[in-house]
Design an enzyme around this catalytic site. Structure first.
Site, PDB file in Angstrom:
ATOM      1  N   TYR A  57      -7.426  21.859   1.975  1.00 20.54           N
ATOM      2  CA  TYR A  57      -6.323  22.525   2.285  1.00 20.54           C
ATOM      3  C   TYR A  57      -5.164  21.854   1.920  1.00 20.54           C
ATOM      4  CZ  TYR A  57      -9.973  24.529   5.552  1.00 20.54           C
ATOM      5  OH  TYR A  57     -10.984  25.149   6.081  1.00 20.54           O
ATOM      6  N   HIS A 113     -17.899  19.683   3.214  1.00 23.25           N
ATOM      7  CA  HIS A 113     -17.213  21.058   3.036  1.00 23.25           C
ATOM      8  C   HIS A 113     -18.069  22.061   2.813  1.00 23.25           C
ATOM      9  CE1 HIS A 113     -12.729  22.829   2.724  1.00 23.25           C
ATOM     10  NE2 HIS A 113     -13.744  23.811   3.213  1.00 23.25           N
ATOM     11  N   SER A 152     -20.776  22.209   6.707  1.00 24.36           N
ATOM     12  CA  SER A 152     -20.203  23.284   6.716  1.00 24.36           C
ATOM     13  C   SER A 152     -20.590  24.077   5.370  1.00 24.36           C
ATOM     14  CB  SER A 152     -18.569  23.237   6.442  1.00 24.36           C
ATOM     15  OG  SER A 152     -17.874  24.441   6.647  1.00 24.36           O
ATOM     16  N   SER A 184      -3.726  30.743  12.184  1.00 23.28           N
ATOM     17  CA  SER A 184      -2.145  31.649  12.166  1.00 23.28           C
ATOM     18  C   SER A 184      -1.032  30.412  12.023  1.00 23.28           C
ATOM     19  CB  SER A 184      -2.309  32.156  13.511  1.00 23.28           C
ATOM     20  OG  SER A 184      -0.959  33.286  13.355  1.00 23.28           O
ATOM     21  N   PRO A 226       3.649  32.287  15.842  1.00 21.50           N
ATOM     22  CA  PRO A 226       3.636  31.655  17.014  1.00 21.50           C
ATOM     23  C   PRO A 226       3.017  32.746  18.282  1.00 21.50           C
ATOM     24  CG  PRO A 226       5.622  30.890  16.098  1.00 21.50           C
ATOM     25  CD  PRO A 226       5.065  31.948  15.172  1.00 21.50           C
TER      26      PRO A 226
END
Length: 302
Positions: free
Chosen positions: A80, A140, A168, A265, A268
């Site tokens: 990421y 991963h 994963s 996300s 907020p």
């Protein structure tokens, strides 16, 4: 079914004292997210924040917001490119007295490009995060030398650098056992794509014998597919009956079904919405309705 039964009892107990209802966007009635106990002996929150596609700066802001809202699980990965941002957000929250290090559970993953030198890769993640240790580190995805990568994770556990380890994107008992058969430390978590259209119950049931939990990435269907699930008539009907959003219904289904889940996300309002699921309970009939939506349909191929 042992993990699921214990999980359901825990969720019921923690929500029994919470008022039901509440509209989307409100702060959660109960900020205390339930935990499960992993086979490593450590506890892990059942809901956290995913950070896939967030750059360092955006991840820092999203993670800090999430911690303020009550999140205590954050998922990142070397791939990421935002481990530094995640670490900065956590250290900021610690410095402000919002949390202590032991309050937060950080997951990261070794990316395939680093499988040839996993020990150095682990050290690099530790440095980028800057949090002293990693709560959970995963392979991963399957790839060259992944069995050797798992051995490196075990060495890091023995050295006190990592507390729990797992894998994963391993979707079958056979894929799981390829890693587990030579392991000294049984994987604590298998993190896979899971959502109402792809539930993979067979794997979840198989892993119960090891006390291994399934953690859901893309719990809402993932970017580009969330609206497909949000528009499902059966999900929207359940949402209307509880005065909740489709996202909240889906996430509530995840935790009641025994999954750990990490919706992503940077917004907020959505971060607040996604944690506001511990003030109501889906009925057995509603759980069955959602279980029947399973199409064994994944939205990704990795």
């Amino acid at each position: 079914m042992k993990n699921m039964i214990i999980f359901a009892m825990l969720i019921t107990a923690l929500t029994a004292g919470c008022s039901s209802g509440g509209s989307a966007g409100e702060s959660p009635v109960n900020h205390q997210v339930p935990h499960v106990t992993l086979n490593s002996g450590y506890t892990m929150p059942v809901l956290g924040l995913g950070t896939w596609t967030l750059d360092d700066s955006t991840a820092e802001s999203a993670v800090y917001t999430a911690i303020v809202e009550g999140y205590r699980l954050v998922d990142t990965a070397q791939y990421y490119g935002n481990e530094e941002g995640v670490g900065r957000a956590v250290r900021k929250a610690i410095s402000e007295g919002i949390i202590t290090r032991k309050d937060i559970f950080i997951t990261t993953k070794i990316m395939p490009g680093n499988y040839s030198d996993p020990d150095s890769s682990i050290e690099a993640s530790l440095k980028r995060l800057g949090l002293g240790y990693i709560d959970l580190m995963l392979i991963h995805q399957p790839g060259y030398n992944d069995e050797g990568v798992y051995k490196a994770l075990e060495r890091a556990v023995n050295a006190g650098k990592i507390r729990s380890i797992g894998i994963s994107n391993y979707y079958t008992p056979e894929e799981f056992e390829r890693i587990n058969k030579n392991a000294i430390i049984t994987p604590a978590v298998v993190q896979n794509e899971n959502h109402p259209y792809y539930q993979n119950n067979d794997l979840q049931k198989y892993l119960e014998r090891y006390g291994t939990f399934v953690e859901s990435w893309y719990p809402l269907g993932g970017r580009g597919h969330t609206q497909t699930l949000f528009a499902d008539e059966k999900i929207t009907a359940i949402a209307e009956s509880h005065k909740k959003t489709p996202a909240q219904i889906i996430l509530r289904w995840h935790v009641q079904a025994g999954y750990v889940t990490i919706p992503g996300s940077k917004n907020p309002s959505h971060i607040r919405e996604n944690i506001s699921i511990f003030d109501f309970t889906l009925t057995n009939d509603e759980m069955n309705i959602i279980s029947q939506l399973d199409r064994q349909k994944r939205f990704e191929v990795w």
